[in-house]
Design a protein around this motif. Structure first.
Motif, PDB file in Angstrom:
ATOM      1  N   ILE A 143      42.477  39.178  48.613  1.00 39.08           N
ATOM      2  CA  ILE A 143      43.040  40.148  47.319  1.00 39.08           C
ATOM      3  C   ILE A 143      41.849  41.286  47.689  1.00 39.08           C
ATOM      4  O   ILE A 143      40.383  40.987  47.901  1.00 39.08           O
ATOM      5  CB  ILE A 143      41.819  38.623  46.293  1.00 39.08           C
ATOM      6  CG1 ILE A 143      42.786  36.734  46.925  1.00 39.08           C
ATOM      7  CG2 ILE A 143      41.606  38.724  45.061  1.00 39.08           C
ATOM      8  CD1 ILE A 143      41.921  35.977  46.176  1.00 39.08           C
ATOM      9  N   THR A 144      42.128  41.801  46.623  1.00 34.10           N
ATOM     10  CA  THR A 144      41.879  43.523  46.612  1.00 34.10           C
ATOM     11  C   THR A 144      40.909  43.417  45.135  1.00 34.10           C
ATOM     12  O   THR A 144      41.479  43.439  43.996  1.00 34.10           O
ATOM     13  CB  THR A 144      42.434  43.731  47.886  1.00 34.10           C
ATOM     14  OG1 THR A 144      43.595  43.734  46.738  1.00 34.10           O
ATOM     15  CG2 THR A 144      42.862  44.046  49.042  1.00 34.10           C
ATOM     16  N   GLN A 152      40.887  49.338  50.521  1.00 30.46           N
ATOM     17  CA  GLN A 152      41.089  47.947  50.709  1.00 30.46           C
ATOM     18  C   GLN A 152      42.162  46.939  51.319  1.00 30.46           C
ATOM     19  O   GLN A 152      41.875  46.109  52.116  1.00 30.46           O
ATOM     20  CB  GLN A 152      39.921  47.524  49.304  1.00 30.46           C
ATOM     21  CG  GLN A 152      39.118  46.544  49.562  1.00 30.46           C
ATOM     22  CD  GLN A 152      38.263  48.216  48.505  1.00 30.46           C
ATOM     23  OE1 GLN A 152      38.816  49.075  48.125  1.00 30.46           O
ATOM     24  NE2 GLN A 152      36.889  48.452  49.287  1.00 30.46           N
ATOM     25  N   SER A 172      44.419  44.100  43.153  1.00 29.18           N
ATOM     26  CA  SER A 172      44.020  44.082  41.495  1.00 29.18           C
ATOM     27  C   SER A 172      45.426  44.236  40.689  1.00 29.18           C
ATOM     28  O   SER A 172      45.727  45.598  40.855  1.00 29.18           O
ATOM     29  CB  SER A 172      42.880  45.422  41.067  1.00 29.18           C
ATOM     30  OG  SER A 172      42.243  45.429  39.638  1.00 29.18           O
ATOM     31  N   ASP A 202      46.805  37.848  37.994  1.00 27.16           N
ATOM     32  CA  ASP A 202      44.653  37.697  37.892  1.00 27.16           C
ATOM     33  C   ASP A 202      44.558  37.226  38.076  1.00 27.16           C
ATOM     34  O   ASP A 202      45.137  36.237  39.781  1.00 27.16           O
ATOM     35  CB  ASP A 202      44.905  37.590  36.334  1.00 27.16           C
ATOM     36  CG  ASP A 202      45.267  36.463  36.259  1.00 27.16           C
ATOM     37  OD1 ASP A 202      45.472  35.718  36.232  1.00 27.16           O
ATOM     38  OD2 ASP A 202      45.268  36.132  35.165  1.00 27.16           O
ATOM     39  N   GLY A 203      43.210  36.817  38.432  1.00 25.46           N
ATOM     40  CA  GLY A 203      42.543  35.833  39.567  1.00 25.46           C
ATOM     41  C   GLY A 203      42.627  34.914  39.314  1.00 25.46           C
ATOM     42  O   GLY A 203      43.213  33.898  39.826  1.00 25.46           O
ATOM     43  N   GLY A 207      44.997  34.775  41.742  1.00 20.15           N
ATOM     44  CA  GLY A 207      43.722  34.648  42.766  1.00 20.15           C
ATOM     45  C   GLY A 207      43.528  33.223  42.911  1.00 20.15           C
ATOM     46  O   GLY A 207      43.213  32.680  44.478  1.00 20.15           O
ATOM     47  N   GLU A 208      42.855  32.203  41.810  1.00 19.04           N
ATOM     48  CA  GLU A 208      43.543  30.896  43.356  1.00 19.04           C
ATOM     49  C   GLU A 208      44.033  30.363  43.121  1.00 19.04           C
ATOM     50  O   GLU A 208      43.593  29.194  44.635  1.00 19.04           O
ATOM     51  CB  GLU A 208      42.171  30.369  41.030  1.00 19.04           C
ATOM     52  CG  GLU A 208      41.728  29.182  42.049  1.00 19.04           C
ATOM     53  CD  GLU A 208      41.371  28.844  40.336  1.00 19.04           C
ATOM     54  OE1 GLU A 208      40.615  29.272  39.098  1.00 19.04           O
ATOM     55  OE2 GLU A 208      41.064  27.500  40.239  1.00 19.04           O
ATOM     56  N   GLY A 223      35.566  42.424  46.075  1.00 17.85           N
ATOM     57  CA  GLY A 223      34.978  41.981  44.698  1.00 17.85           C
ATOM     58  C   GLY A 223      33.861  42.584  44.604  1.00 17.85           C
ATOM     59  O   GLY A 223      33.382  41.868  44.836  1.00 17.85           O
ATOM     60  N   PHE A 444      31.700  47.820  58.681  1.00 14.94           N
ATOM     61  CA  PHE A 444      31.467  47.852  57.075  1.00 14.94           C
ATOM     62  C   PHE A 444      31.468  46.515  56.667  1.00 14.94           C
ATOM     63  O   PHE A 444      32.095  45.713  57.321  1.00 14.94           O
ATOM     64  CB  PHE A 444      32.821  48.536  56.413  1.00 14.94           C
ATOM     65  CG  PHE A 444      32.114  49.027  55.208  1.00 14.94           C
ATOM     66  CD1 PHE A 444      31.496  49.723  54.565  1.00 14.94           C
ATOM     67  CD2 PHE A 444      33.256  48.204  53.828  1.00 14.94           C
ATOM     68  CE1 PHE A 444      31.285  50.350  53.842  1.00 14.94           C
ATOM     69  CE2 PHE A 444      32.363  48.013  52.742  1.00 14.94           C
ATOM     70  CZ  PHE A 444      31.662  49.665  52.795  1.00 14.94           C
ATOM     71  N   SER A 450      25.897  40.126  49.907  1.00 18.52           N
ATOM     72  CA  SER A 450      26.902  42.005  50.326  1.00 18.52           C
ATOM     73  C   SER A 450      28.038  41.238  50.871  1.00 18.52           C
ATOM     74  O   SER A 450      29.271  42.302  50.642  1.00 18.52           O
ATOM     75  CB  SER A 450      26.404  42.725  50.113  1.00 18.52           C
ATOM     76  OG  SER A 450      25.410  42.958  49.543  1.00 18.52           O
TER      77      SER A 450
HETATM   78  N1  LIG Z   1      31.976  45.157  49.457  1.00 20.96           N
HETATM   79  C1  LIG Z   1      32.686  46.346  49.370  1.00 20.96           C
HETATM   80  O1  LIG Z   1      33.474  46.493  50.206  1.00 20.96           O
HETATM   81  C2  LIG Z   1      33.302  45.864  48.280  1.00 20.96           C
HETATM   82  C3  LIG Z   1      34.742  47.340  48.527  1.00 20.96           C
HETATM   83  C4  LIG Z   1      35.499  46.971  47.124  1.00 20.96           C
HETATM   84  C5  LIG Z   1      34.376  46.909  45.370  1.00 20.96           C
HETATM   85  N2  LIG Z   1      33.519  45.785  46.333  1.00 20.96           N
HETATM   86  C6  LIG Z   1      33.131  44.907  44.969  1.00 20.96           C
HETATM   87  O2  LIG Z   1      34.169  44.229  43.914  1.00 20.96           O
HETATM   88  C7  LIG Z   1      33.606  44.656  42.288  1.00 20.96           C
HETATM   89  C8  LIG Z   1      34.549  45.604  41.658  1.00 20.96           C
HETATM   90  O3  LIG Z   1      36.042  45.276  41.487  1.00 20.96           O
HETATM   91  P1  LIG Z   1      36.885  44.043  40.994  1.00 20.96           P
HETATM   92  O4  LIG Z   1      36.313  44.654  39.471  1.00 20.96           O
HETATM   93  O5  LIG Z   1      38.006  44.810  41.025  1.00 20.96           O
HETATM   94  O6  LIG Z   1      36.335  42.857  40.959  1.00 20.96           O
HETATM   95  P2  LIG Z   1      36.470  41.618  40.785  1.00 20.96           P
HETATM   96  O7  LIG Z   1      35.644  40.694  41.089  1.00 20.96           O
HETATM   97  O8  LIG Z   1      36.921  41.672  39.300  1.00 20.96           O
HETATM   98  O9  LIG Z   1      38.270  41.813  41.268  1.00 20.96           O
HETATM   99  C9  LIG Z   1      38.750  41.499  42.043  1.00 20.96           C
HETATM  100  C10 LIG Z   1      39.713  40.959  42.911  1.00 20.96           C
HETATM  101  O10 LIG Z   1      39.495  39.352  42.600  1.00 20.96           O
HETATM  102  C11 LIG Z   1      40.479  38.621  41.503  1.00 20.96           C
HETATM  103  N3  LIG Z   1      39.426  37.458  41.432  1.00 20.96           N
HETATM  104  C12 LIG Z   1      39.137  37.215  40.323  1.00 20.96           C
HETATM  105  N4  LIG Z   1      38.946  36.694  39.981  1.00 20.96           N
HETATM  106  C13 LIG Z   1      39.045  35.991  40.812  1.00 20.96           C
HETATM  107  C14 LIG Z   1      39.679  34.455  41.299  1.00 20.96           C
HETATM  108  N5  LIG Z   1      38.553  33.465  40.545  1.00 20.96           N
HETATM  109  N6  LIG Z   1      39.883  33.906  42.536  1.00 20.96           N
HETATM  110  C15 LIG Z   1      40.472  34.784  42.673  1.00 20.96           C
HETATM  111  N7  LIG Z   1      40.458  35.801  42.654  1.00 20.96           N
HETATM  112  C16 LIG Z   1      39.832  36.381  41.635  1.00 20.96           C
HETATM  113  C17 LIG Z   1      40.392  39.661  41.013  1.00 20.96           C
HETATM  114  O11 LIG Z   1      42.276  40.198  40.284  1.00 20.96           O
HETATM  115  C18 LIG Z   1      41.068  41.312  41.761  1.00 20.96           C
HETATM  116  O12 LIG Z   1      42.135  41.108  42.195  1.00 20.96           O
HETATM  117  C19 LIG Z   1      32.025  45.681  42.478  1.00 20.96           C
HETATM  118  O13 LIG Z   1      31.686  45.253  42.208  1.00 20.96           O
HETATM  119  C20 LIG Z   1      31.773  45.833  43.858  1.00 20.96           C
HETATM  120  O14 LIG Z   1      30.747  46.077  44.443  1.00 20.96           O
HETATM  121  C21 LIG Z   1      32.970  45.577  47.425  1.00 20.96           C
END
Ligand SMILES: NC(=O)c1ccc[n+]([C@@H]2O[C@H](COP(=O)([O-])OP(=O)(O)OC[C@H]3O[C@@H](n4cnc5c(N)ncnc54)[C@H](O)[C@@H]3O)[C@@H](O)[C@H]2O)c1
Length: 476
Positions: A143-144, A152, A172, A202-203, A207-208, A223, A444, A450
C-alpha cells in the motif's frame, strides 16, 4: 491510458467486479486528468488467489531467472522514463524535469540497486551444523502513498521480485496513473502471471481488504501514521508481518561552528523540495539562540527566492501541493502557527501572488517557534519551515529528539567528529551529515512512530524474507 479502468490480475488486464470511477485531479489546474476504477474486497480476493497460485512456482525460481526478469524491467523502465515522469508530474504536481529525473528516476535507481544486491545476496548461511535459509515470505500486500509514487512502489516491488515473493499492489488513489503505467511495464517484462497484481482503490475499501486478508503473509505499507495504525490493527488477527514507513517531523541541527548562510539556505531548499511533501523533509531547523535572528533573515531570503508555478511550466520552481485536502490542511496549520505566536518571516496564508487556481502554497518560514507549538509537532507536508533555537549541544539533541517521530535527522557542522557525535544521539533511522548526496545503499526507515523495518538495497531484501534454521544440516 487504455487500462485506467481495469486492474492487472493474474497476468491480464481485467474489469473490476463492479465499476466505480474516481477522477484523478491535476493539482496545477484543479481539473481531472484521468480516471480510475475503485476496487473492492472481491477484486482483492481475485488478486490474492492469483498471487498465492503464482507463489508456488515463483518462490522456486533461481537467482538467475529473477535477475533476468529485473534486467528486462530495467530496459523497459529506461525506455519509458520520460513518459513516466510526465504522468507523475500531471497526477501529483511535481515540475516536469524534477518529475523525470527524481520522481521517475529514483525508481530506476532502486531497481538497479536491487539487481546489484541480488547478484551477491546470500540466501543460505551455515552456522556450525545448522544451515540458515532465507526464503521468500509469500504473498505481499503493498500500500503506497502519492508523494513519491514510484519511489515507494519500486522500493517494495524490486526487492519482493528479487526474493521470489508475489504481490498485490494498491497505489494511492490520488496518484494512481504512474502505477498503471508501471503495471504495463511489468507485463511487457514478462513477469509470470499472478506474480504482480495491481488493484486500484481507496484505503477503507481495498487497503483494508489487503490488511485483513488471510491469504496475504505480509503488508508493506508507506503512508501516514494514522493509516499505518489502521493497517496494523487490520493485520493483527492474521498475524501477518507489517512493515510500516510512516510520517516524520525531522530535525535539522545547525551547530554553532557552521557556515550559517550556506547551511540555512540548503536547509530551506531541503525542506521545500517536492513542495515540502517528503516524509523525511527537514522541517524543524534548530539554530543557536544567539544567531536565531540572523538565521531567520537568511531563511526568509532563501524562501522568497523560490518561484511557484504549474508542473508543466519551464524553469526551476515549486509545483502545487497534491490536493485540495492537503492545501486546506496546510493553510490550517499556517493559521495555527500565527495564532500560537510564531513569527511569520516569509510566505503565509493563501496562494502566491497572481495565482488564482491550483493548489499552490506560499513558501513559508516561521521563526521564534517553540517546541510546544503545533507547527513544531505536527507533520505539515507542505513548504513550511519552523525555526527553533537552542542554548547548547545537549539542548539541541534533547529538542531534536522531542517528537513522536523518528524518521530522519540532519546535522550541519564544520567539524565531522562533532557531527558524528551528535548523529549517534539522534533517535532516527536516517541521519544526514552536511547535506550529502542521496544514497540508494543507505537503509531507510523510521524509529518510534515513523515506522519499523528498513527499505533500500539489502535492507529492503531482508524485509521480504522468512528465516528458516535447519538444525543438524551437516558439518560446518
Ligand atoms: N516513511 C516513509 O518512507 C514515507 C514515505 C512517503 C510518505 N510517507 C508518509 O505518507 C503520508 C502522505 O501520504 P498519503 O497522504 O498518501 O498517506 P495516507 O496514509 O493517507 O495514504 C497512504 C496509502 O494508504 C492507504 N490507506 C488509507 N487509509 C487506509 C486504511 N484504513 N487501510 C489501508 N490503507 C489505507 C491510501 O489509500 C494510500 O494508498 C505522510 O504522512 C508521509 O510522511 C512516509
Amino acid at each position: 491510458m487504455s487500462h485506467a479502468l481495469q486492474f492487472y490480475i493474474d497476468g491480464a488486464w481485467v474489469d473490476p467486479a463492479e465499476l466505480k470511477r474516481l477522477a484523478v485531479i491535476d493539482p496545477s489546474t484543479e481539473e481531472p486528468c484521468g480516471e480510475i476504477a475503485i476496487g473492492s474486497a472481491e477484486d482483492v480476493d481475485k488478486a490474492v488467489a492469483a498471487a498465492r497460485r503464482a507463489f508456488e512456482s515463483f518462490s522456486l525460481t533461481s537467482r538467475e531467472e529473477r535477475l533476468a526478469l529485473l534486467r528486462r524491467l530495467q530496459t523497459i523502465y529506461e525506455r519509458r522514463l520520460d513518459e513516466l515522469g510526465a504522468v507523475i508530474s500531471r497526477e501529483m504536481g511535481a515540475p516536469l524535469p524534477f518529475a523525470r529525473e527524481w520522481q521517475a528516476g529514483i525508481g530506476l535507481r532502486h531497481l538497479k540497486k536491487a539487481i546489484e544486491t541480488l547478484e551477491t545476496f546470500r540466501f543460505e548461511e551455515p552456522r556450525g551444523t545448522t544451515m540458515v535459509f532465507k526464503e521468500p515470505i509469500g504473498v505481499v500486500g503493498m500500500i503506497t502513498p502519492w508523494n513519491w509514487p514510484m519511489n515507494q512502489i519500486m522500493a517494495k516491488v524490486a526487492p519482493a521480485l528479487a526474493t521470489g515473493c508475489t504481490m498485490v499492489l494498491k497505489p494511492s488513489e490520488i496518484a494512481p496513473l504512474s502505477a498503471i503505467l508501471f503495471a504495463e511495464m511489468m507485463d511487457e517484462a514478462g513477469v509470470p502471471a499472478g506474480v504482480f497484481n495491481l488493484v486500484n482503490g481507496d484505503g477503507p475499501g481495498v487497503g483494508e481488504a489487503i490488511s485483513r486478508h488471510p491469504g496475504i503473509d505480509m503488508v508493506s505499507f508507506t503512508g501516514s501514521t494514522r493509516a499505518g495504525i489502521l493497517v496494523a490493527k487490520g493485520a493483527a488477527d492474521t498475524i501477518k508481518r507489517v512493515h510500516q514507513e510512516l510520517g516524520g517531523k525531522s530535525a535539522n541541527i545547525l551547530l554553532p561552528d557552521v557556515d550559517l548562510e550556506a547551511a540555512v539556505t540548503k536547509g530551506v531548499q531541503g525542506c521545500f523540495g517536492n513542495s515540502g511533501q517528503s516524509c523525511n523533509a527537514p522541517t524543524r531547523m534548530f539554530v543557536p539562540a544567539d544567531r536565531h535572528d540572523e538565521a531567520a533573515e537568511i531563511a526568509a531570503r532563501a524562501a522568497s527566492a523560490f518561484k511557484t508555478g504549474p508542473a508543466d511550466a519551464d524553469g526551476v520552481h515549486l509545483g502545487p501541493v497534491v490536493s485540495q485536502m492537503q492545501y486546506d490542511k496546510i493553510q490550517r496549520l499556517i493559521e495555527t502557527g500565527i495564532a500560537e505566536g510564531a513569527s511569520l518571516v516569509a510566505g503565509g496564508l493563501g496562494r502566491p501572488d497572481g495565482m488564482n487556481r491550483g493548489y499552490f502554497v506560499q513558501p513559508t518560514v516561521f521563526a521564534h517557534v517553540t517546541p510546544d507549538m503545533t507547527i513544531a509537532r505536527e507533520e505539515i507536508f507542505g513548504p513550511v519551515l519552523s525555526i527553533l533555537s537552542y542554548e547548547s549541544e545537549e539542548d539541541a539533541i534533547r529538542l531534536a529528539n522531542d517528537t513522536v517521530y523518528g524518521l530522519a535527522a540532519y546535522i550541519q557542522s564544520g567539524d565531522p567528529a562533532r557531527a558524528r557525535r551528535v548523529a549517534s544521539r539522534m533517535r532516527a533511522g536516517s541521519v544526514y551529515l552536511d547535506y550529502p548526496a542521496w544514497d540508494p545503499g543507505a537503509p531507510f526507515g523510521g524509529y518510534k512512530q515513523s515506522g519499523n523495518g528498513r527499505e533500500y538495497a539489502d535492507f529492503g531484501l531482508e524485509e521480504f524474507l522468512e528465516i528458516k534454521g535447519v538444525v543438524g544440516y551437516g558439518a560446518a
